[in-house]
Motif scaffolding. Sequence first.
Motif, PDB file in Angstrom:
ATOM      1  N   LEU A 257       0.862  -1.287  -0.078  1.00 48.27           N
ATOM      2  CA  LEU A 257       0.051  -0.114   0.196  1.00 48.27           C
ATOM      3  C   LEU A 257       0.917   1.095   0.054  1.00 48.27           C
ATOM      4  CD1 LEU A 257      -2.591   1.301   0.341  1.00 48.27           C
ATOM      5  CD2 LEU A 257      -2.458   1.124   2.765  1.00 48.27           C
ATOM      6  N   LYS A 258       1.947   1.286   0.931  1.00 48.57           N
ATOM      7  CA  LYS A 258       2.797   2.516   0.866  1.00 48.57           C
ATOM      8  C   LYS A 258       3.513   2.645  -0.578  1.00 48.57           C
ATOM      9  CE  LYS A 258       5.943   1.205   3.789  1.00 48.57           C
ATOM     10  NZ  LYS A 258       7.076   1.442   4.529  1.00 48.57           N
ATOM     11  N   ARG A 259       3.924   1.530  -1.065  1.00 46.77           N
ATOM     12  CA  ARG A 259       4.544   1.465  -2.688  1.00 46.77           C
ATOM     13  C   ARG A 259       3.485   2.065  -3.581  1.00 46.77           C
ATOM     14  NH1 ARG A 259       6.870  -3.759  -5.204  1.00 46.77           N
ATOM     15  NH2 ARG A 259       4.460  -4.016  -5.737  1.00 46.77           N
ATOM     16  N   ALA A 260       2.208   1.592  -3.682  1.00 53.34           N
ATOM     17  CA  ALA A 260       1.358   2.260  -4.590  1.00 53.34           C
ATOM     18  C   ALA A 260       1.054   3.828  -4.202  1.00 53.34           C
ATOM     19  CB  ALA A 260       0.039   1.610  -4.351  1.00 53.34           C
TER      20      ALA A 260
ATOM     21  N   GLU B   8       2.174   6.374  -6.835  1.00 53.91           N
ATOM     22  CA  GLU B   8       0.837   6.739  -7.557  1.00 53.91           C
ATOM     23  C   GLU B   8       0.396   5.855  -8.573  1.00 53.91           C
ATOM     24  OE1 GLU B   8       1.293  10.959  -8.357  1.00 53.91           O
ATOM     25  OE2 GLU B   8       1.155  11.585  -6.178  1.00 53.91           O
ATOM     26  N   LYS B   9       0.778   4.572  -8.588  1.00 49.41           N
ATOM     27  CA  LYS B   9       0.409   3.609  -9.350  1.00 49.41           C
ATOM     28  C   LYS B   9      -0.052   2.306  -8.803  1.00 49.41           C
ATOM     29  CE  LYS B   9       3.415   5.110 -13.145  1.00 49.41           C
ATOM     30  NZ  LYS B   9       4.446   4.634 -13.958  1.00 49.41           N
ATOM     31  N   ILE B  10      -1.046   1.652  -9.448  1.00 49.51           N
ATOM     32  CA  ILE B  10      -1.607   0.352  -8.712  1.00 49.51           C
ATOM     33  C   ILE B  10      -0.921  -0.887  -9.843  1.00 49.51           C
ATOM     34  CG2 ILE B  10      -3.516  -0.915  -7.780  1.00 49.51           C
ATOM     35  CD1 ILE B  10      -5.293   1.405  -8.113  1.00 49.51           C
ATOM     36  N   SER B  11      -0.368  -1.574  -9.217  1.00 52.53           N
ATOM     37  CA  SER B  11       0.266  -2.637 -10.068  1.00 52.53           C
ATOM     38  C   SER B  11      -0.521  -4.139  -9.315  1.00 52.53           C
ATOM     39  CB  SER B  11       1.795  -2.951  -9.749  1.00 52.53           C
ATOM     40  OG  SER B  11       2.416  -1.874 -10.446  1.00 52.53           O
ATOM     41  N   ILE B  12      -0.850  -5.024 -10.285  1.00 54.09           N
ATOM     42  CA  ILE B  12      -1.377  -6.074  -9.818  1.00 54.09           C
ATOM     43  C   ILE B  12      -0.538  -7.230 -10.091  1.00 54.09           C
ATOM     44  CG2 ILE B  12      -3.431  -7.682 -10.233  1.00 54.09           C
ATOM     45  CD1 ILE B  12      -5.038  -5.684 -11.735  1.00 54.09           C
ATOM     46  N   GLU B  13      -0.167  -7.706  -9.035  1.00 50.34           N
ATOM     47  CA  GLU B  13       1.020  -9.041  -8.814  1.00 50.34           C
ATOM     48  C   GLU B  13       0.445 -10.134  -8.115  1.00 50.34           C
ATOM     49  OE1 GLU B  13       4.341  -7.064  -7.306  1.00 50.34           O
ATOM     50  OE2 GLU B  13       4.977  -5.781  -8.967  1.00 50.34           O
TER      51      GLU B  13
ATOM     52  N   LYS C 266       5.584  10.655   5.530  1.00 51.45           N
ATOM     53  CA  LYS C 266       5.408  11.245   4.506  1.00 51.45           C
ATOM     54  C   LYS C 266       4.171  10.896   3.750  1.00 51.45           C
ATOM     55  CE  LYS C 266      10.314  10.319   3.867  1.00 51.45           C
ATOM     56  NZ  LYS C 266      11.544   9.622   3.118  1.00 51.45           N
ATOM     57  N   LEU C 267       3.484   9.770   4.035  1.00 48.53           N
ATOM     58  CA  LEU C 267       2.320   9.419   3.368  1.00 48.53           C
ATOM     59  C   LEU C 267       0.992   9.787   4.058  1.00 48.53           C
ATOM     60  CD1 LEU C 267       3.561   5.946   2.168  1.00 48.53           C
ATOM     61  CD2 LEU C 267       3.458   7.945   0.871  1.00 48.53           C
TER      62      LEU C 267
END
Length: 813
Positions: A394-397, A401-406, A452-453
Amino acid sequence: MNIEEYENVKSIHRVPVTKLRLECDASQFSFETTTNLEKLPKEMIGQSRAEQAMEFGLSVEQSGYNLFVVGPSGTGRITYTQDSVERMAKTRTVPDDQCYVYNFENPDRPLVISLPAGSGVQFQRKIETLLIDIQREMQSTFSGEVYEKGKRTILEKYRAKVSGFWEDAEQFAGELNFKIERTPTGINTFPLLFGKPMDRAAFEALSDENKEMLKVKEKQIEGKVQETVYQIGKINEELRKAMEQFMRETSAKAIEGLFIPLKESYKDNEKVLDYIEAYLYDAVEHFSIFLPDDDSDSDENIMHSLVGTKEQQLHRYTVNLFVNNKNLTGAPVIYETNPTYQNLFGKIEYRGSFGSYMTDFTFIKSGVLHQANGGYLILQATELLQQPYAWNLLKRALQTEKISIENPYEDRSLFPTSGLKPEPIPLNIKVIIIGSYYLHDLLSAADEDFHKLFKVKVEFNTVMDKNDENSQKMAYFVKNFAEQEGLLPFHRSAVAKVIDYSSRLVEEQTKLSTRFQEITKVLVESSYWAKKANMEVVDDRHIQKALMEQFNRSNHISEQYREMISKGTIMVDTDGYRVGQINGLAVMGTRDAVFGIPTKITAQTFVGKSGIMNIERETAMSGQIHNKGMLILTAFLSGEFAKNKPIPLSASITFEQTYNPIDGDSASSTELYVLLSSLSEVQINQGIAVTGSVNQWGEIQPIGGVNEKIEGFYHICKEKGLTGKQGVIIPKQNVQNLMLDNEVIEAVTKGEFHIWEIGHIAEGIEILTGVSAGNVRDVNGQYPPDTIFAKVEERFKKMYEAAAASAANTPNR
């Protein structure tokens, strides 16, 4: 101190009945029952700071301004957060629909297409209709006369070439008096005799020279045949390419017109146009999958098993409507209670195929991050942090500012899978996490990315001021909740009792609790008792009934303690006088019930050098705060009686008959009293219990649980017999916390029980012993004679003398 002086001391410090409970005056309300109140929109009561922070955090659009809502459970933080977010979401635009489509250049990298809200369904249907139209046009075209005529023309052209090559070969053979015969099993050549094939007998009859000549001619003809076959193979390849080109051109002419309306509709969407162009090119290149299967073609059936059936191949010409916002009227708001990785980020499903798992872009499923994209996502911190991978990803997204499906578990899979890496979707979301102070502080300290978030902290308080405005808001809250839950109307006297109960929850006469969950329990239960009594309105009696029943359901532990004290199993004296013994007060309880109990504290003092021994500490049954309080006692005695030389004191203090760990400093003043009693050998009134902490100067400091402690000791005294001399000494700062129940107040009013407030240890010791404290030295540095402090100092002098005598009689070694 004579009896009159003693009574005067107690009278000075006695808490007036009017200060034992500050009740809400029901006459301040202009309504008779809550039905007379106009219904107002739901609002948060007593949380102005949280409201301002919430409004700010939801309004700021820059990245990193996500919210962390902190506060205890029951303050309405979840409900208020949802209501606030939904109000804000209605003012925002509906975000785009998201579609995943086949990537014709790289099938393992599906592409995402964004369309205005509600357009995704239309796009999906148009593409579905396009596929149907393509199949219809293809089959119609390839079964039509124009196609057949063109096909025949091409075939005839190449057949003529083939025939020419065979005619040339046959002529060559004829010139050598040979014949070429083509059969299904192969090509044969044989010599001619008088225009007819030579039989075996005729061949054997030839001379060796003629036989050799025929063999030479036969090799020449075989060479010619091989050349012819090679040339015909080239012609067949040219024919295949020509036919494929013809069929592609035919396909293009048949279907390119179908794409024109789509190109016109989406002329402003470059990504859709690129997709449509790639779709057209791929459809033309793979025209055969739009045509009916030929069941007789076993090779084609084998290929189907490898690359999928035609139906599966046609699947790539569909659209996966990943996020459909057609029915939204504003920005999406999602409260996810189970934030697993798949629920947050979506997943890629698989199907079994020949021992492995296969997938494609239509098996990509959205998560709540996709569904809430362009809006708001509400999460519970506890649930989020319990899920593997969820917090870090969730932090990485939020950072990218992108949603990656893995598939984070792919490397642990027992079976091979065909993986996809869908194109990431741009993320524009406001995340609101709801959690405790502990989790907020933990993340702040352990995760450098947290601030930061999540730059906005929305803090819910547990208390609010008890004023006319908040009291009126409480009345509106009672009305709204009663109507929402189908409860009876509440009389203004009931509302006043609810406000009193709210003050009791926070133990503050001038404050109200914001933990409305506890208040709603009383509202529901009081309405139940009113209905059971066939009443049409809830009044103050039903509030009292509800509170009493709540207490009775959860007071079995306190009853057991009282019973053991009454039977003498736990020894607590509530009458008489004892040296070195006093009743301290403690708070115990379970999650849903807290009660006060008296605890006998005893002390022994004697000559020695070990100082004050805390028996609980020596047995590892006391906490750090309690140990600190014991050290303060040593500091007080040393500062008061031994400024010039160390005290030759050994003392032991213990909480009698306690078998659980002890912590806190609320009994430190009690322990000092019992030490002073033991040192001065002055008796303490066992009918008086004490609570309060003390500092090094002997000043009494406030404590918690004062109401429960007073009520607990009162009930013990009541069961053992009220004498009119019993009571509790509390810190004067705790008077504002008094919200005692009516039974205790009635006993105080009748003089059967007493509550005293003090600010210094000297005031308390006088009430406990009836002897003057004498804590102020005269000009000669002496305490007044026959006072507690004078007796203590005299005891220390004797200790010094005894210690000196002991040292003098001890031989040197």
